[in-house]
Design a protein around this motif. Sequence first.
Motif, PDB file in Angstrom:
ATOM      1  N   PRO A  24      -6.470  -4.561  -2.414  1.00  0.00           N
ATOM      2  CA  PRO A  24      -6.119  -5.866  -2.952  1.00  0.00           C
ATOM      3  C   PRO A  24      -7.184  -6.745  -3.238  1.00  0.00           C
ATOM      4  CG  PRO A  24      -4.974  -4.932  -0.929  1.00  0.00           C
ATOM      5  CD  PRO A  24      -6.010  -4.010  -1.335  1.00  0.00           C
ATOM      6  N   ARG A  25      -8.678  -6.749  -2.340  1.00  0.00           N
ATOM      7  CA  ARG A  25      -9.449  -7.666  -2.472  1.00  0.00           C
ATOM      8  C   ARG A  25     -10.305  -7.683  -3.930  1.00  0.00           C
ATOM      9  NH1 ARG A  25     -12.396  -7.378   3.551  1.00  0.00           N
ATOM     10  NH2 ARG A  25     -10.573  -8.080   4.704  1.00  0.00           N
ATOM     11  N   GLU A  26     -10.394  -6.397  -4.343  1.00  0.00           N
ATOM     12  CA  GLU A  26     -10.797  -6.243  -5.487  1.00  0.00           C
ATOM     13  C   GLU A  26      -9.874  -6.454  -6.757  1.00  0.00           C
ATOM     14  OE1 GLU A  26     -12.834  -3.325  -2.593  1.00  0.00           O
ATOM     15  OE2 GLU A  26     -10.767  -3.864  -3.196  1.00  0.00           O
ATOM     16  N   ALA A  27      -8.718  -6.291  -6.419  1.00  0.00           N
ATOM     17  CA  ALA A  27      -7.880  -6.723  -7.638  1.00  0.00           C
ATOM     18  C   ALA A  27      -7.974  -8.269  -7.690  1.00  0.00           C
ATOM     19  CB  ALA A  27      -6.510  -6.264  -7.057  1.00  0.00           C
ATOM     20  N   VAL A  28      -7.880  -8.937  -6.565  1.00  0.00           N
ATOM     21  CA  VAL A  28      -7.917 -10.395  -6.689  1.00  0.00           C
ATOM     22  C   VAL A  28      -9.317 -10.847  -7.368  1.00  0.00           C
ATOM     23  CG1 VAL A  28      -8.227 -12.429  -5.302  1.00  0.00           C
ATOM     24  CG2 VAL A  28      -6.327 -10.616  -4.476  1.00  0.00           C
ATOM     25  N   LYS A  29     -10.328 -10.179  -7.116  1.00  0.00           N
ATOM     26  CA  LYS A  29     -11.414 -10.648  -7.791  1.00  0.00           C
ATOM     27  C   LYS A  29     -11.501 -10.679  -9.389  1.00  0.00           C
ATOM     28  CE  LYS A  29     -14.481  -9.183  -3.934  1.00  0.00           C
ATOM     29  NZ  LYS A  29     -15.616  -7.983  -3.557  1.00  0.00           N
ATOM     30  N   THR A  30     -10.679  -9.715  -9.723  1.00  0.00           N
ATOM     31  CA  THR A  30     -10.617  -9.760 -11.384  1.00  0.00           C
ATOM     32  C   THR A  30      -9.218 -10.303 -11.787  1.00  0.00           C
ATOM     33  OG1 THR A  30      -8.936  -7.496 -11.253  1.00  0.00           O
ATOM     34  CG2 THR A  30     -11.301  -7.368 -11.298  1.00  0.00           C
ATOM     35  N   GLY A  31      -8.746 -11.270 -10.766  1.00  0.00           N
ATOM     36  CA  GLY A  31      -7.444 -12.208 -11.183  1.00  0.00           C
ATOM     37  C   GLY A  31      -6.569 -11.281 -11.235  1.00  0.00           C
ATOM     38  N   GLY A  32      -6.159 -10.409 -10.624  1.00  0.00           N
ATOM     39  CA  GLY A  32      -4.902  -9.680 -10.668  1.00  0.00           C
ATOM     40  C   GLY A  32      -4.360  -9.475  -9.285  1.00  0.00           C
ATOM     41  N   GLN A  33      -3.333  -8.592  -8.827  1.00  0.00           N
ATOM     42  CA  GLN A  33      -2.889  -8.403  -7.433  1.00  0.00           C
ATOM     43  C   GLN A  33      -2.652  -7.087  -7.432  1.00  0.00           C
ATOM     44  OE1 GLN A  33       0.241 -10.893  -6.928  1.00  0.00           O
ATOM     45  NE2 GLN A  33       0.496 -10.214  -4.538  1.00  0.00           N
ATOM     46  N   LEU A  34      -2.643  -6.487  -6.303  1.00  0.00           N
ATOM     47  CA  LEU A  34      -2.306  -4.991  -5.926  1.00  0.00           C
ATOM     48  C   LEU A  34      -1.002  -5.036  -5.024  1.00  0.00           C
ATOM     49  CD1 LEU A  34      -3.119  -1.984  -6.233  1.00  0.00           C
ATOM     50  CD2 LEU A  34      -4.015  -2.220  -4.067  1.00  0.00           C
ATOM     51  N   LEU A  35       0.047  -4.361  -5.615  1.00  0.00           N
ATOM     52  CA  LEU A  35       1.332  -4.399  -5.061  1.00  0.00           C
ATOM     53  C   LEU A  35       1.629  -2.958  -4.736  1.00  0.00           C
ATOM     54  CD1 LEU A  35       3.172  -7.069  -7.354  1.00  0.00           C
ATOM     55  CD2 LEU A  35       2.015  -7.650  -5.129  1.00  0.00           C
ATOM     56  N   THR A  36       2.210  -2.733  -3.745  1.00  0.00           N
ATOM     57  CA  THR A  36       2.524  -1.363  -3.445  1.00  0.00           C
ATOM     58  C   THR A  36       4.004  -1.244  -3.136  1.00  0.00           C
ATOM     59  OG1 THR A  36       1.933  -1.783  -1.124  1.00  0.00           O
ATOM     60  CG2 THR A  36       0.113  -0.909  -2.104  1.00  0.00           C
ATOM     61  N   LEU A  37       4.484  -0.090  -3.608  1.00  0.00           N
ATOM     62  CA  LEU A  37       5.860   0.477  -3.404  1.00  0.00           C
ATOM     63  C   LEU A  37       6.005   1.406  -2.325  1.00  0.00           C
ATOM     64  CD1 LEU A  37       6.901   0.398  -7.016  1.00  0.00           C
ATOM     65  CD2 LEU A  37       7.432  -1.556  -5.472  1.00  0.00           C
ATOM     66  N   ASN A  38       7.235   1.654  -1.558  1.00  0.00           N
ATOM     67  CA  ASN A  38       7.610   2.720  -1.196  1.00  0.00           C
ATOM     68  C   ASN A  38       8.099   3.728  -1.788  1.00  0.00           C
ATOM     69  OD1 ASN A  38       7.241   1.810   1.894  1.00  0.00           O
ATOM     70  ND2 ASN A  38       8.693   0.436   1.610  1.00  0.00           N
ATOM     71  N   GLY A  39       7.937   5.211  -1.838  1.00  0.00           N
ATOM     72  CA  GLY A  39       8.363   6.093  -2.340  1.00  0.00           C
ATOM     73  C   GLY A  39       9.280   7.129  -1.418  1.00  0.00           C
ATOM     74  N   ASN A  40       9.874   8.257  -2.013  1.00  0.00           N
ATOM     75  CA  ASN A  40      10.556   9.233  -1.067  1.00  0.00           C
ATOM     76  C   ASN A  40       9.455   9.597   0.019  1.00  0.00           C
ATOM     77  OD1 ASN A  40       9.012  10.518  -3.220  1.00  0.00           O
ATOM     78  ND2 ASN A  40      10.186  12.457  -2.840  1.00  0.00           N
ATOM     79  N   HIS A  41       8.304  10.073  -0.161  1.00  0.00           N
ATOM     80  CA  HIS A  41       7.584  10.650   0.823  1.00  0.00           C
ATOM     81  C   HIS A  41       7.309   9.475   2.077  1.00  0.00           C
ATOM     82  CE1 HIS A  41       6.713  14.219  -0.949  1.00  0.00           C
ATOM     83  NE2 HIS A  41       6.646  13.752  -2.112  1.00  0.00           N
ATOM     84  N   GLU A  42       6.981   8.194   1.661  1.00  0.00           N
ATOM     85  CA  GLU A  42       7.057   7.062   2.755  1.00  0.00           C
ATOM     86  C   GLU A  42       8.442   7.123   3.741  1.00  0.00           C
ATOM     87  OE1 GLU A  42       3.776   6.466  -0.021  1.00  0.00           O
ATOM     88  OE2 GLU A  42       5.988   6.694  -0.281  1.00  0.00           O
ATOM     89  N   ILE A  43       9.392   7.150   2.764  1.00  0.00           N
ATOM     90  CA  ILE A  43      10.651   7.319   3.804  1.00  0.00           C
ATOM     91  C   ILE A  43      11.011   8.330   4.384  1.00  0.00           C
ATOM     92  CG2 ILE A  43      13.260   7.145   3.195  1.00  0.00           C
ATOM     93  CD1 ILE A  43      11.847   4.430   2.242  1.00  0.00           C
TER      94      ILE A  43
END
Length: 220
Positions: A24-43
Amino acid sequence: MEISRNPSKLSVSPASSMGLIVGPREAVKTGGQLLTLNGNHEIMNIEGDFRYVTEKGLEEFDVWAYCVRARIAALRPNGPISRRFLANNSTVLVVGDSVFVHGGLLAKHVDYGLQRINEEVRDWINGSKGGRAPEYCRGRNAVVWLRKFSDELEKNCDCSLLEHVLATIPGAKRMIMGHTIQVAGINGVCDSRAIRIDVECRKAAVMDCLKFWRLIRTRG
């Protein structure tokens, strides 16, 4: 994957595609945002279903207690790992005109409410909804298991159903999915309204991500 700061446009930065964006910190430095999703393996892991966990993955928990019991305790609803690392994930995410989901969406999921799904899954991971995942996270038509738009052969994908589902989400032009490994690399079917991005973390993934980035930018 880095999401553009501008909500009207989706971009996957070449920097992130080359592994330069690692958090997330690296993404913000470039003006972006890191967003994460749950998948079947997390569930599955939160439910204590370790069918796809490697022996090494179990042994990592052996420092605390017998590995299986320790993994269950750490990843169960309200467990220390699930609460810290998974509870804030989304399960479905709409960014601009793109819908991100691990498996896929059906009209019944949209009717149920995408925000409602996110909130209920978070509540479940945090321990307030019992031990079993919500129904829409279990089974072949679940949001994290669906493959109706992910077959590598376009003729096996239900493009008319996809078009109907997207039409029920205001402004949505495409659905971006993982879950089903694409041997040919990241690709789009159904007139690029279904983008399939699971490339199994192989070396060619860098070029696949660049290809995906260009595809989205040219399609608009």
